[in-house]
Motif scaffolding. Structure first.
Motif, short mmCIF file in Angstrom:
data_model
loop_
_atom_site.label_atom_id
_atom_site.label_comp_id
_atom_site.label_asym_id
_atom_site.label_seq_id
_atom_site.Cartn_x
_atom_site.Cartn_y
_atom_site.Cartn_z
N ARG A 1 0.81 -1.21 0.00
CA ARG A 1 0.00 0.00 0.00
C ARG A 1 0.84 1.26 0.00
O ARG A 1 0.41 2.30 -0.48
CB ARG A 1 -0.93 -0.02 1.21
N PHE B 1 -4.88 6.79 8.70
CA PHE B 1 -6.12 7.09 7.98
C PHE B 1 -6.79 5.81 7.51
O PHE B 1 -7.98 5.57 7.75
CB PHE B 1 -5.79 8.00 6.80
N PHE B 2 -6.02 4.95 6.83
CA PHE B 2 -6.64 3.78 6.20
C PHE B 2 -6.84 2.62 7.17
O PHE B 2 -7.77 1.82 7.00
CB PHE B 2 -5.80 3.30 5.02
N VAL C 1 -14.23 6.50 3.64
CA VAL C 1 -13.42 6.25 2.46
C VAL C 1 -13.34 4.75 2.19
O VAL C 1 -13.10 3.97 3.11
CB VAL C 1 -12.00 6.81 2.68
N LYS D 1 -8.57 10.50 12.69
CA LYS D 1 -8.03 11.78 12.25
C LYS D 1 -7.22 12.39 13.39
O LYS D 1 -7.24 11.89 14.52
CB LYS D 1 -9.17 12.72 11.86
N HIS E 1 -4.03 3.53 -3.02
CA HIS E 1 -4.13 4.08 -1.67
C HIS E 1 -3.17 5.26 -1.53
O HIS E 1 -3.53 6.33 -1.04
CB HIS E 1 -3.76 3.03 -0.62
N ARG F 1 -8.40 4.41 10.83
CA ARG F 1 -9.58 5.20 10.49
C ARG F 1 -9.79 6.36 11.46
O ARG F 1 -10.90 6.64 11.89
CB ARG F 1 -10.83 4.32 10.47
N ASP G 1 -11.33 17.34 4.46
CA ASP G 1 -11.87 17.02 5.78
C ASP G 1 -12.71 15.75 5.79
O ASP G 1 -13.61 15.61 6.61
CB ASP G 1 -12.71 18.21 6.30
N ILE G 2 -12.41 14.85 4.89
CA ILE G 2 -13.24 13.63 4.83
C ILE G 2 -12.99 12.76 6.05
O ILE G 2 -11.88 12.73 6.61
CB ILE G 2 -12.95 12.85 3.52
N GLU G 3 -14.03 12.05 6.49
CA GLU G 3 -13.88 11.13 7.62
C GLU G 3 -13.28 9.83 7.11
O GLU G 3 -13.78 9.26 6.13
CB GLU G 3 -15.24 10.84 8.26
N PRO G 4 -12.24 9.35 7.79
CA PRO G 4 -11.59 8.12 7.30
C PRO G 4 -12.55 6.96 7.12
O PRO G 4 -12.40 6.18 6.19
CB PRO G 4 -10.55 7.81 8.39
N MET H 1 -4.42 8.26 -3.58
CA MET H 1 -5.58 8.97 -3.03
C MET H 1 -5.22 9.73 -1.77
O MET H 1 -5.70 10.84 -1.54
CB MET H 1 -6.71 7.97 -2.75
N TRP H 2 -4.36 9.14 -0.96
CA TRP H 2 -3.98 9.82 0.28
C TRP H 2 -3.20 11.09 -0.05
O TRP H 2 -3.52 12.17 0.44
CB TRP H 2 -3.14 8.90 1.16
N PHE I 1 -6.99 12.87 -0.14
CA PHE I 1 -7.59 12.72 1.19
C PHE I 1 -6.87 13.51 2.27
O PHE I 1 -7.49 14.05 3.18
CB PHE I 1 -7.69 11.24 1.57
N LYS I 2 -5.54 13.56 2.19
CA LYS I 2 -4.85 14.23 3.31
C LYS I 2 -5.08 15.74 3.30
O LYS I 2 -4.80 16.40 4.27
CB LYS I 2 -3.36 13.89 3.30
N ILE J 1 -11.54 1.98 -0.42
CA ILE J 1 -10.68 1.59 -1.53
C ILE J 1 -10.49 0.08 -1.43
O ILE J 1 -10.23 -0.45 -0.34
CB ILE J 1 -9.29 2.29 -1.47
#
Lengths: 273, 404
Positions: free
Chosen positions: A79, B48-49, A104, B54, A86, B52, A98-101, A89-90, A94-95, A106
């Protein structure tokens, strides 16, 4: 189908980002009402991601109530490899937002049971209420996600062995060593994307022009899987001038004509399929 | 947007994201965020992955540069403390200096003992603390001597100088134990059998050459036996001569074992090394250059007369003099000032100037996995700097210990 033809690839990214922002904001997402977005990787959508990040920084767009599903991922690639989706996208999206993990999704190309991973992905899309807007790019051979030529046009998320052409095209990302290119990928099916409420396809550059021609001027054909979207009720294709090189003048004039306001004023609504 | 970050949370396991900053990473300044948790710099992607989750807290750095904390391999004292002289108050002395150094962006250092009687080593060495609350970390002691050349003794007491007659046995008799020693400065011509260098290196000790009359060939032999550092280049060694370049010639030697880098400490206080000499060293061998302060007890003291050790000294205009005279008695430029002086003198890049006080000393001590970079899994010892390289704040293990 609608086709928006813009001058440059840069304007394709900006236009797409504006469109996505408008769709999300018009949807008025909330804690009980998430906007579900399907996302691509690759070089074509990079400009769109940059612009979306910019909108987020300007406070015009929040991803707090957005759920995302990515189209595909390589099988067996670590990854943290720079070519993994991954990683893409990160680092590219995504980084910065303000999306919530937990919102997401993948596909995990390193899952012990790849078939189960694909089935789980389909279930998750269903549980999220289906995809509201699926964004994709296409390959020079007309593939969407990793639905290579010959893929079933009603396919669902599954393991796919990559075509030799794709391996060769991707070798440049793996030190030009074709042995290092993953031979398989997990990908949403054409049918998975067709289920979305709306599909947005970005096509830029002369090298995609033949694929665009096959997608919209010829019939539906599994050797050019993106042509399946002729049968989708709400597909919007955005391309640059270079990508129209293989189209007939009539086709270009038709789409430029009916979407005159869109082209000249940049207004993304007021037209139908 | 303020340049001053919020105070740190008390919960060290919180995930903290430093934003709106430029990081010194991979030899360049990159716009990215720095993520810290439990005292380490971490890779946010798996958080993050996989987890999960922040960041619990975001710190707006107001566009500042984030650099690894400075590492000082040679410092004799400061804030009125002389590590070699104040042998009855070692713990308190180290604490005072460690807590003072963070103001200049130093997050770890090697307290340095000049040539001393054996009993002083026996008294002082076991009492040097490793960790100081709210202060720079101690990497181990730099013992500068006593196996040096009396002809290049500098300010070291001649009566304590010894010859390294009998390898590790002599070393243990002299220092009591090698525990806690990180660097030994010696004159190679005062070592009977150079194979002791290899033994020291195996024990994790860096061997530095200095206070020496060695010619280049002697220096090369020491390097071939594992010596990797030159102590305050140009000072206390033979001046560069084109027919025998001496230890200075090691910077351009072709007799260094493959894969080995010759590192050299250099004092960029604007006084002890001429700017042209800084440039010569920088242009000759940039990857080996390490900024050291070699600071004495007057570092960090106000202007005026101070009674430290046996001799009264006077601090004026940022320099230390023997009281009542114009005789300089040591360096008192803090590390952040040395970095600025060095950048101005050599016109090097900002990143290089910072690396000369971070990455290079870490590589020299072979601690680069923990210190001297902002790489993932490193210790979260870092500083916020403005573009003129003034220290805005200092963090140790992810905790803010100083704010300008």
């Amino acid at each position: 189908m609608r086709l928006v033809i813009l001058d440059t690839s840069k304007s394709v990214g900006e236009w797409a980002a504006k469109y996505v922002m408008k769709r999300i904001n018009d949807f008025k997402p909330g804690p009980e009402r998430h906007f579900v977005l399907g996302l691509p990787t690759g070089s074509t959508p990079l400009g769109m991601y940059k612009q979306l990040i910019e909108f987020h920084k300007q406070g015009k767009l929040s991803f707090q109530y957005v759920k995302t599903f990515n189209m595909d991922e390589y099988v067996g690639l670590p990854r943290n490899h720079e070519e993994s989706y991954h990683y893409y996208m990160w680092n590219n999206f995504f980084k910065h937002i303000d999306i919530e993990p937990e919102n997401v999704h993948i596909l995990d190309g390193n899952a012990s049971n790849l078939v189960e991973e694909c089935n789980r992905f389909e279930r998750q899309i269903k549980e999220a209420g289906g995809v509201e807007l699926f964004i994709g790019g296409i390959g020079p051979d007309g593939h969407i996600a990793f639905n290579e030529p010959g893929s079933s046009l009603v396919s669902r998320t599954r393991v796919k062995t990559l075509a030799q052409d794709t391996l060769e095209a991707n070798a440049r990302f793996f030190n030009n060593d074709i042995q290092k290119v993953p031979k398989q990928a997990l990908t949403v099916g054409v049918g998975t994307v067709l289920d979305a409420q709306e599909v947005l396809i970005l096509i830029t550059g002369a090298q995609k022009s033949f694929a665009l021609y096959k997608a919209i001027e010829e019939g539906v054909n599994h050797m050019w899987t993106v042509s399946a979207f002729q049968q989708h009720a709400n597909t919007l294709m955005i391309c640059d001038e270079d990508a129209t090189l293989e189209l007939r003048v009539k086709t270009v004039k038709y789409f430029k004509g009916i979407l005159r306001d869109v082209h000249e004023l940049g207004i993304p609504d007021g037209y139908t399929n | 947007m303020s340049g001053k970050p919020n105070p740190p949370a008390c919960n060290c396991d919180d995930l903290i994201q430093f934003t709106n900053c430029r990081l010194v990473r991979n030899h360049q300044l990159i716009e990215d965020d720095l993520w810290v948790r439990a005292g380490k710099i971490i890779n946010p992607e798996p958080i993050f992955f996989d987890e999960r989750s922040k960041a619990h807290r975001r710190v707006d750095c107001g566009g500042a540069i984030i650099a690894p904390g400075y590492i000082d391999l040679q410092i004799n004292g400061g804030y009125g403390v002389d590590f070699s002289f104040d042998k009855d108050t070692t713990e308190a002395g180290i604490r005072k200096v460690a807590q003072g150094l963070v103001k200049s962006g130093v997050t770890s250092f090697c307290p340095t003992l000049v040539t001393s009687p054996n009993e002083n080593y026996h008294t002082i060495l076991p009492r040097i603390p490793k960790r100081v609350e709210g202060g720079a970390g101690v990497l181990g002691v730099h013992v500068e001597g006593p196996f040096i050349n009396p002809q290049k003794k500098g300010a070291h007491p001649e009566n304590c100088i010894q010859t390294l007659e009998n390898g590790i046995e002599t070393l243990c008799a002299t220092y009591g134990s090698l525990d806690g020693i990180k660097i030994i400065t010696l004159a190679p011509e005062k070592v009977k059998d150079l194979s002791v260098i290899r033994q020291l290196v195996k024990a994790g000790i860096t061997v530095a050459l200095g206070h020496s009359m060695a010619n280049l060939s002697e220096g090369e032999q020491a390097a071939q036996h594992g010596a990797t550092l030159i102590t305050h280049l140009f000072n206390a060694m033979l001046p560069f001569h084109h027919r025998d370049p001496g230890l200075v010639g090691l910077l351009a030697s072709d007799a260094i074992p493959a894969g080995q880098t010759v590192y050299f400490g250099i004092i960029a206080d604007g006084v002890h090394t001429h700017p042209a000499a800084l440039r010569i060293a920088y242009r000759t061998h940039p990857q080996g250059l390490i900024l050291v302060t070699d600071a004495i007890s007057a570092l960090g003291l106000e202007d005026g007369i101070h009674h430290i050790g046996q001799l009264p000294l006077e601090v004026k205009r940022g320099k230390a003099f023997v009281a009542g005279t114009d005789t300089l008695c040591g360096s008192i430029a803090p590390m952040d000032e040395c970095v600025r002086i060095f950048r101005n003198a050599t016109n090097c890049s900002t990143v290089y100037a910072i690396e000369a006080a971070t990455l290079h000393p870490a590589l020299c001590l072979r601690i680069e996995a923990q210190k001297g970079t902002l790489d993932f899994d490193s210790d979260a010892d870092f500083i916020l700097l403005d573009d003129k390289l003034h220290v805005l704040s200092t963090y140790i293990a992810g905790i803010c210990v100083h704010r300008a």
